[in-house]
Design a protein around this motif. Sequence first.
Motif, PDB file in Angstrom:
ATOM      1  N   ASP A  99       0.828  -1.207   0.000  1.00  0.00           N
ATOM      2  CA  ASP A  99       0.000   0.000   0.000  1.00  0.00           C
ATOM      3  C   ASP A  99       0.863   1.259   0.000  1.00  0.00           C
ATOM      4  OD1 ASP A  99      -2.314  -1.507   0.019  1.00  0.00           O
ATOM      5  OD2 ASP A  99      -2.382  -1.588   2.215  1.00  0.00           O
ATOM      6  N   ARG A 100       1.986   1.205   0.703  1.00  0.00           N
ATOM      7  CA  ARG A 100       2.891   2.355   0.753  1.00  0.00           C
ATOM      8  C   ARG A 100       4.313   1.884   0.477  1.00  0.00           C
ATOM      9  NH1 ARG A 100      -0.074   3.226   5.381  1.00  0.00           N
ATOM     10  NH2 ARG A 100       1.685   2.656   6.706  1.00  0.00           N
ATOM     11  N   ARG A 151       8.601   3.303   0.404  1.00  0.00           N
ATOM     12  CA  ARG A 151       9.585   4.343   0.744  1.00  0.00           C
ATOM     13  C   ARG A 151      10.406   4.639  -0.497  1.00  0.00           C
ATOM     14  NH1 ARG A 151       9.469   1.547   5.751  1.00  0.00           N
ATOM     15  NH2 ARG A 151       9.038   2.968   7.495  1.00  0.00           N
ATOM     16  N   ARG A 177      -2.806   9.977   1.382  1.00  0.00           N
ATOM     17  CA  ARG A 177      -1.792  11.015   1.163  1.00  0.00           C
ATOM     18  C   ARG A 177      -2.149  12.284   1.947  1.00  0.00           C
ATOM     19  NH1 ARG A 177       2.238  12.025  -2.470  1.00  0.00           N
ATOM     20  NH2 ARG A 177       1.809  10.116  -3.610  1.00  0.00           N
ATOM     21  N   ILE A 227      -1.099  11.743   5.541  1.00  0.00           N
ATOM     22  CA  ILE A 227       0.356  11.857   5.718  1.00  0.00           C
ATOM     23  C   ILE A 227       0.766  13.324   5.704  1.00  0.00           C
ATOM     24  CG2 ILE A 227       2.581  11.322   4.675  1.00  0.00           C
ATOM     25  CD1 ILE A 227       1.321   8.733   3.622  1.00  0.00           C
ATOM     26  N   GLY A 254       6.117   6.457   4.501  1.00  0.00           N
ATOM     27  CA  GLY A 254       5.884   5.819   3.213  1.00  0.00           C
ATOM     28  C   GLY A 254       4.808   6.549   2.439  1.00  0.00           C
ATOM     29  N   THR A 255       5.003   6.643   1.145  1.00  0.00           N
ATOM     30  CA  THR A 255       4.026   7.317   0.298  1.00  0.00           C
ATOM     31  C   THR A 255       3.104   6.290  -0.341  1.00  0.00           C
ATOM     32  OG1 THR A 255       3.806   8.900  -1.516  1.00  0.00           O
ATOM     33  CG2 THR A 255       5.482   7.216  -1.755  1.00  0.00           C
ATOM     34  N   PRO A 256       1.847   6.634  -0.596  1.00  0.00           N
ATOM     35  CA  PRO A 256       0.957   5.688  -1.287  1.00  0.00           C
ATOM     36  C   PRO A 256       1.586   5.179  -2.574  1.00  0.00           C
ATOM     37  CG  PRO A 256      -0.295   7.558  -0.464  1.00  0.00           C
ATOM     38  CD  PRO A 256       1.163   7.877  -0.228  1.00  0.00           C
ATOM     39  N   ASN A 257       1.494   3.896  -2.787  1.00  0.00           N
ATOM     40  CA  ASN A 257       2.147   3.244  -3.925  1.00  0.00           C
ATOM     41  C   ASN A 257       1.624   3.823  -5.247  1.00  0.00           C
ATOM     42  OD1 ASN A 257       3.395   1.560  -5.706  1.00  0.00           O
ATOM     43  ND2 ASN A 257       2.700  -0.337  -4.765  1.00  0.00           N
TER      44      ASN A 257
END
Length: 824
Positions: free
Chosen positions: A40-41, A43, A121, A124, A232-235
């Motif tokens: 899902d996320r 780095r 996002r 975050i 971690g950013t959304p994939n």
Amino acid sequence: MTQGVTHSTTQGAPEARSEAPEPKQGAAVGVPVDEPAGPDRIRRPVDAIRFLASVAGLAAILLLVSIAKGTTTGLQSDIVGGTTQAPRFLLTMATLVSSFGVLAVPVAFAIERLFHKDGVRVAIALLAAVIAFVLTIVLDDWVVPAAPGGVLDSLIWGGTDTAPVHTDITPVIAFVTAVGMAGRTRWQAATWAMIGLAALTGLTALYASVAALAATYFLGRAIGHGTLYAVGTPNPRPPGTAVMAALTRLGFTPLRARRVPAPADEPRAYDVAVEQTAGRQLPQGEWQLRVTVLDRDQQTAGLFYRVWRLVRLRAATPRRALRSLRRSLEQESLMAYAVHAANARTPRLLGTSEVGTEAALLAYEHVSGRTLNTLADDEITDELLADIWRQFQRLQAGRLAHRRLEAESIQITDGRAHLVHLRVGEIAAGDLALRLDLAQLLTTLALRVGPERAVATASPILGDSTLAGVVPMLQRVALTRATRAALRHDKDLLTRIREQILRLKPESEAPPIRLERFRPRTIVSIVALTFAAYIIVPQLSSVDLGNLLSSATWWWAAAGLAAAAATYVAAAWMLIGFVPEPLPLWRTVLVQLAASFVKLVAPAAVAGVALNTRYLQRSGVRPGPAVASVGASQLMGMATHILLLILFGFITGSTTNATKDLAPSRTIVIVLLALAIIAGIALTIPKVRRFVTARLKNMFSGVVPRLVDVLQSPKKMFTGMGGIILLSAAFVACLDSSIRAFGGELPLTTVIVVFLTANAVGSAAPTPGGLGAVEGALTLALTLAGLTAETATSAVLLYRLLTLWFPVLPGWAAFAYLQRKEAI
């Protein structure tokens, strides 16, 4: 990842996209794709890089305001003076608009993202804004009172009502950074316009400074990128179904697909079955295409390693460490077309396409096969090796550099070799890149079949002259990271490859070409020099150099210079005594003087051993006995050094009046025990133990037979041991003279112990000439021995000037002279 490859009978360039049949509407809808679920996320390395860049920018601002306060203050005054000329109405409107818009625009964008189901996002980004808000409050309330008149005072500039970072802007910058507005130019323009207006009103109202606003910007960016990397950013990577949909735009009709297992740092790949069409010639079988997917977030993977290689290694053509998605796509496409045009077997590229905004694909023909590293030893025949060399020869003829000829880049299908993994290749390559490719392939094949077969199968195809040209390139630094790791299990493989080539063409022996701009030990040297400066400079700040120089006794300095000159004669006698063959004294002294120049680019012990070994070989001594002779002199010198250190260590602790007890001083005991404990702990580490064992083995192998030869000649033994004793005595005399030159005086036994200890530290230190280590050890030891800090520092500087820096220029002249005479 292993790409599919084309049959050697396939000819012609890939078909133009305009000639491809129109894809069927909805052809990719419902195409089954066998692939694991993505995270899902993720780095992204780019977030870490941007975080570090923002921190560096913040540090630069702090440094700038600390050394250029006048400039920053003047800039602030100019801006304030300019804004006061603007109409008051416009400034008031700007303040109202920015006060409302700096929060309203990001909130509106967050709502828009929530409608598009991008809540993760936004969450975050809110976390980054909260962190920024809390941090700015802590900085404003805690740092400001603690730093009057300092760097932060320059950031505050303007009065007690200002703050070094601004609570109203920093969270917004962190939010905007973390939420991601790439590709949304209107939102970006509106948001940064509001932030800019808020900054301008802060300047006009005198509660912000230029430096503070710059620090606020970098701090907000650092928090935003740091939060993205930590959480971690959304994939953003498109799934396999999106890849199949993009494939239809190339005129293919995919039927099913499966994800090919690959390492995490490799691009994704899919095997795809498509409908056969009359307009395309595709292979028969279960799968017709191998589709490689380049994801945007992976373009920065390994950036630090690539930057390190670019900075460290010399290159004939400039290369970029950071490549955009578009550039990576174009580079691999161009290389695939060029290799195909050179008639080397490689996958035939059928088309390329973007996959949304975050990825791109390359569609190759699929041919099943196994890579070279998966073949059994009996499957790698001489015929297969010869075929690999023929494909390589075609690359070389087309001036194409693969740059990654590892076993995974050679795919074997029906006994024929195909070259894959063309992503980092180079067209119109220079001679250096082509020779590096040859060195890499020789090493790759030698790791599998041994250097004998690798060279023997290459010679008929490439020619002995071509192979001879690669001898200077056979260096670990020239190879890929994976190959260097494999060489740890066969450390003499490169040497054996050279020997095999030299058997074919003995006259081709040449020294290695310098491929590095600098070596890692250069960085160690810089750190050591910094450490030495950290120790010595504060002491110099309390020294009145003018008074000290005027009160120095310079005839003692002249005596020290004479003693330093005597060390080169002593070192020459030391070497001559352990070489049964006759050596001229004058030339041997020049070699020792040349070593004083060479040790500026290598640790002292290593420089002397290497240069003396080279000198003996040039003087007619065979390589084995030459190494053994130098090793014998080093071994006896080390044994004598240790015995002298123990002897005089005990003598310094003895009392001269009522007792004859030779108990060592407490300081000597503490130092020796500390060194013993450190050495013992270090030797418990396997890598350190293996390094020490290998170093001693290489240095002293064959020493005992050489010592037996020397013992048969009393004259040689007297010369060698006399040189060892004279060498230490001359250095001690130089150090004692340096101390006396500045009015200091210590017992001779103490000076001897100080020199022996510092010399041991300098020999062990991995820095050129023991830089940093010797200065620190000598200064500390002389201070503990009773000298004042001023006298100890001055004596050490004079001693190092006489023994290390003064000999550099004559050492360079001796080195150049000996090279012209081919004596080294």
